[in-house]
Write a protein that holds these residues in place. Structure first.
Motif, mmCIF file in Angstrom:
data_model
loop_
_atom_site.group_PDB
_atom_site.id
_atom_site.type_symbol
_atom_site.label_atom_id
_atom_site.label_comp_id
_atom_site.label_asym_id
_atom_site.label_seq_id
_atom_site.Cartn_x
_atom_site.Cartn_y
_atom_site.Cartn_z
ATOM 1 N N GLU A 290 57.121 51.364 -13.275
ATOM 2 C CA GLU A 290 55.947 52.252 -13.354
ATOM 3 C C GLU A 290 55.865 52.930 -14.721
ATOM 4 O O GLU A 290 54.789 53.060 -15.301
ATOM 5 C CB GLU A 290 56.003 53.312 -12.246
ATOM 6 N N ALA A 291 57.008 53.341 -15.239
ATOM 7 C CA ALA A 291 57.028 53.961 -16.566
ATOM 8 C C ALA A 291 56.695 52.936 -17.634
ATOM 9 O O ALA A 291 55.980 53.243 -18.602
ATOM 10 C CB ALA A 291 58.400 54.581 -16.833
ATOM 11 N N GLU A 292 57.180 51.717 -17.477
ATOM 12 C CA GLU A 292 56.875 50.663 -18.446
ATOM 13 C C GLU A 292 55.372 50.419 -18.541
ATOM 14 O O GLU A 292 54.820 50.288 -19.646
ATOM 15 C CB GLU A 292 57.591 49.363 -18.054
ATOM 16 N N GLU A 293 54.717 50.360 -17.390
ATOM 17 C CA GLU A 293 53.271 50.122 -17.388
ATOM 18 C C GLU A 293 52.530 51.251 -18.101
ATOM 19 O O GLU A 293 51.603 51.001 -18.879
ATOM 20 C CB GLU A 293 52.778 49.989 -15.945
ATOM 21 N N ALA A 294 52.922 52.484 -17.837
ATOM 22 C CA ALA A 294 52.263 53.622 -18.482
ATOM 23 C C ALA A 294 52.526 53.625 -19.985
ATOM 24 O O ALA A 294 51.618 53.880 -20.792
ATOM 25 C CB ALA A 294 52.751 54.926 -17.856
ATOM 26 N N LEU A 295 53.743 53.325 -20.382
ATOM 27 C CA LEU A 295 54.111 53.360 -21.802
ATOM 28 C C LEU A 295 53.534 52.189 -22.584
ATOM 29 O O LEU A 295 53.355 52.280 -23.798
ATOM 30 C CB LEU A 295 55.633 53.393 -21.936
ATOM 31 N N ASP B 240 54.005 61.883 -23.131
ATOM 32 C CA ASP B 240 52.879 62.345 -22.308
ATOM 33 C C ASP B 240 52.439 61.297 -21.301
ATOM 34 O O ASP B 240 51.911 61.626 -20.228
ATOM 35 C CB ASP B 240 51.689 62.717 -23.194
ATOM 36 N N ALA B 241 52.638 60.023 -21.626
ATOM 37 C CA ALA B 241 52.158 58.937 -20.765
ATOM 38 C C ALA B 241 52.834 58.928 -19.403
ATOM 39 O O ALA B 241 52.276 58.407 -18.428
ATOM 40 C CB ALA B 241 52.354 57.601 -21.456
ATOM 41 N N ILE B 242 54.045 59.487 -19.309
ATOM 42 C CA ILE B 242 54.756 59.460 -18.034
ATOM 43 C C ILE B 242 54.885 60.843 -17.409
ATOM 44 O O ILE B 242 55.659 61.042 -16.467
ATOM 45 C CB ILE B 242 56.151 58.831 -18.205
#
Length: 263
Positions: free
Chosen positions: A211-216, A223-225
């Motif tokens: 999930e963090a990879e997708e946001a980043l 800020d993205a996560i």
């Protein structure tokens, strides 16, 4: 301790022949195996030391790929990757204490796959390839759970290949006595996207926080996560921290790692 034989072969072929004998076990740095023998949790009759095999040692860089011999000590990794892969160098230079860093090896760490060890996060977070005497295994296929890997009986890690990313950082929240990770996060940004590998937190060992990879991938910044939280399901809960605490730390440490990777 109990009585056992120790052999120090000078070549990989000699080591494999020795390991083919009944009740033999490979010995690299011994930072996990020796305490295990002292407690008699394992009792092989012969230890096959890999420390005299020069072909299993050393660090080399070809283009954007680092190749590190499986029997290379942490201290050597730290010193010889300082310019080519600073995040990996920093990780290796902060493992344990000087005695551990000069005895422990990258191959031994990855073969043991302790759920709180640092190198599994580096390998998974970098998209590394684990090279053995018989094959090459992508990091995504190598780690199979707590203390479990894709290695087969008698298989030896001969090297690890790390693609060097554009940006990377490793941050760990450590248990002060052991310096193992309560939570450690290795973040990379490369041509194939962002990878976030977490160690120390899960009962299933090192894992990618997708999930963090997708946001980043859309916005490589802390800020993205900010709105994300890791699940506490299957997180380790012990005297050092509850599952919920570790899940919270995953988010905090990931933000710090992304900030560090951005310089």
């Amino acid at each position: 301790m109990y009585a056992f034989d120790v052999v120090r072969p000078k070549s990989l072929d000699e080591a494999l022949a020795a390991l083919g004998e009944e009740d033999a076990q490979a010995l690299s740095g011994g930072q996990t195996l020796i305490p295990t023998l002292k407690q008699r949790l394992a009792m092989p009759s012969k230890l096959v030391s890999l420390t005299a095999i020069d072909a299993l040692k050393g660090v080399s860089l070809e283009g954007r790929e680092l190749r590190i011999g499986g029997a290379t000590p942490h201290a050597v990794v730290a010193a010889e990757t300082a310019e080519s892969y600073p995040a990996l160098s920093a990780l290796a230079g902060n493992i344990g204490d000087p005695a551990v860093r000069n005895r422990g090896t990258i191959g031994g760490s990855l073969a043991n796959n302790d759920p709180s060890a640092c190198y599994p996060a580096a390998a998974l977070g970098s998209g590394a390839t684990i090279v053995t005497n018989t094959r090459e295994i992508a990091a995504d296929d190598y780690f199979e759970g707590m203390f479990a890997t894709a290695l087969e009986e008698g298989e030896i890690i001969t090297a690890v290949k790390f693609p060097v990313p554009e940006k990377a950082a490793y941050v760990k929240f450590e248990q002060p006595a052991s310096r193992f990770s309560l939570v450690g996060v290795f973040v990379t940004k490369g041509a194939d996207g962002v990878r976030v590998a977490v160690t120390g937190a899960s009962n299933n060992g090192v894992f990618r926080w997708t999930e963090a990879e997708e946001a980043l991938n859309s916005n490589f910044s802390a800020d993205a996560i900010s709105g994300l939280s890791a699940s506490a399901d299957d997180m380790i809960s012990d005297l050092h921290g509850s599952a919920a605490y570790r899940a919270h730390l995953v988010g905090v440490i990931t933000k710090r790692a992304v900030t560090a990777a951005n310089g």
